[in-house]
Design a protein around this motif. Structure first.
Motif, PDB file in Angstrom:
ATOM      1  N   ARG A  56      51.387  81.322 -42.308  1.00 38.69           N
ATOM      2  CA  ARG A  56      52.245  81.781 -41.213  1.00 38.69           C
ATOM      3  C   ARG A  56      52.183  80.799 -40.053  1.00 38.69           C
ATOM      4  O   ARG A  56      53.196  80.439 -39.467  1.00 38.69           O
ATOM      5  CB  ARG A  56      51.796  83.180 -40.767  1.00 38.69           C
ATOM      6  N   ALA A  57      50.980  80.350 -39.714  1.00 37.64           N
ATOM      7  CA  ALA A  57      50.815  79.389 -38.621  1.00 37.64           C
ATOM      8  C   ALA A  57      51.470  78.061 -38.965  1.00 37.64           C
ATOM      9  O   ALA A  57      52.147  77.452 -38.132  1.00 37.64           O
ATOM     10  CB  ALA A  57      49.331  79.186 -38.329  1.00 37.64           C
ATOM     11  N   ALA A  58      51.296  77.617 -40.214  1.00 36.19           N
ATOM     12  CA  ALA A  58      51.859  76.328 -40.636  1.00 36.19           C
ATOM     13  C   ALA A  58      53.378  76.351 -40.641  1.00 36.19           C
ATOM     14  O   ALA A  58      54.022  75.318 -40.445  1.00 36.19           O
ATOM     15  CB  ALA A  58      51.333  75.967 -42.020  1.00 36.19           C
ATOM     16  N   SER A  59      53.967  77.518 -40.869  1.00 38.17           N
ATOM     17  CA  SER A  59      55.427  77.599 -40.910  1.00 38.17           C
ATOM     18  C   SER A  59      56.027  77.637 -39.506  1.00 38.17           C
ATOM     19  O   SER A  59      57.247  77.637 -39.349  1.00 38.17           O
ATOM     20  CB  SER A  59      55.875  78.835 -41.693  1.00 38.17           C
ATOM     21  N   GLY A  60      55.172  77.694 -38.485  1.00 32.98           N
ATOM     22  CA  GLY A  60      55.658  77.680 -37.120  1.00 32.98           C
ATOM     23  C   GLY A  60      55.987  79.051 -36.557  1.00 32.98           C
ATOM     24  O   GLY A  60      56.455  79.162 -35.432  1.00 32.98           O
ATOM     25  N   ARG A  61      55.755  80.093 -37.354  1.00 32.76           N
ATOM     26  CA  ARG A  61      56.024  81.431 -36.838  1.00 32.76           C
ATOM     27  C   ARG A  61      54.970  81.812 -35.806  1.00 32.76           C
ATOM     28  O   ARG A  61      53.836  81.363 -35.854  1.00 32.76           O
ATOM     29  CB  ARG A  61      56.039  82.447 -37.973  1.00 32.76           C
ATOM     30  N   GLU A  62      55.358  82.663 -34.914  1.00 32.49           N
ATOM     31  CA  GLU A  62      54.462  83.110 -33.858  1.00 32.49           C
ATOM     32  C   GLU A  62      53.330  83.946 -34.446  1.00 32.49           C
ATOM     33  O   GLU A  62      53.498  84.625 -35.461  1.00 32.49           O
ATOM     34  CB  GLU A  62      55.249  83.944 -32.852  1.00 32.49           C
ATOM     35  N   ALA A  63      52.204  83.893 -33.796  1.00 30.63           N
ATOM     36  CA  ALA A  63      51.045  84.670 -34.246  1.00 30.63           C
ATOM     37  C   ALA A  63      51.353  86.155 -34.135  1.00 30.63           C
ATOM     38  O   ALA A  63      52.075  86.578 -33.245  1.00 30.63           O
ATOM     39  CB  ALA A  63      49.840  84.333 -33.379  1.00 30.63           C
TER      40      ALA A  63
END
Length: 177
Positions: A56-63
């Protein structure tokens, strides 16, 4: 990677070493265990949650607003997936047991048949081999195969029919069956 951000004193979303803190990991383990995942599979489940958070972090989505709650939901979903996979394996075992003849073939006969089927699969065009593997080895229904491949159900059925006919012919040609 998500680092150092805090939310209302709950600690960092992701530390430099591990995306889950100790309390979050304990919660994930508890959710998995309560979901019926065997003790031996709990470390794998925790790793899956970590992996999904890192993806999720690598895809650029917000935490997620609350990583602990998010991780618990993911763990719950993983527990359901574990049960589905277990049921699928049990059904496959039952189906294979029902197909066994009263007298099982010898190890040599089984090896010859397995080798002939593998050669037959290798000889199929990629599209036909793909649907045969998904249908008979992964035990997916035609509808799911069609959705995953982005083709109509009729195309999947046609490919299956043609592939099975070709495999059957090859096995008769090789005098295996």
């Amino acid at each position: 990677m998500l680092r150092g951000r805090t939310r209302r004193g709950r600690g960092p979303y992701v530390t430099d070493d591990d995306p889950l803190d100790t309390a979050q990991e304990r919660r994930v383990r508890a959710v998995l265990a309560l979901g019926g995942v065997p003790q031996a599979d709990l470390p794998d489940g925790v790793q899956q949650v970590r992996l999904r958070l890192l993806e999720r972090a690598a895809s650029g989505r917000e935490a997620p607003r609350d990583v602990s709650a998010w991780a618990a939901v993911v763990a719950s979903n993983l527990a359901m997936d574990w049960h589905r996979a277990k049921r699928r394996q049990e059904r496959l075992g039952e189906r294979l047991a029902a197909l066994r003849p009263a007298q099982a073939p010898s190890g040599e006969e089984t090896s010859v048949l397995s080798l002939a089927v593998a050669r037959g699969l290798d000889a199929l065009p990629d599209a036909q081999r793909q649907v045969v593997v998904l249908r008979f080895y992964a035990d997916l229904p035609v509808r799911s195969i069609a959705e995953q491949l982005g083709v109509p159900e009729g195309t999947v059925k046609s490919r299956l029919h043609t592939a099975v006919r070709a495999l059957r012919a090859r096995l008769h040609e090789d005098e295996v069956v």
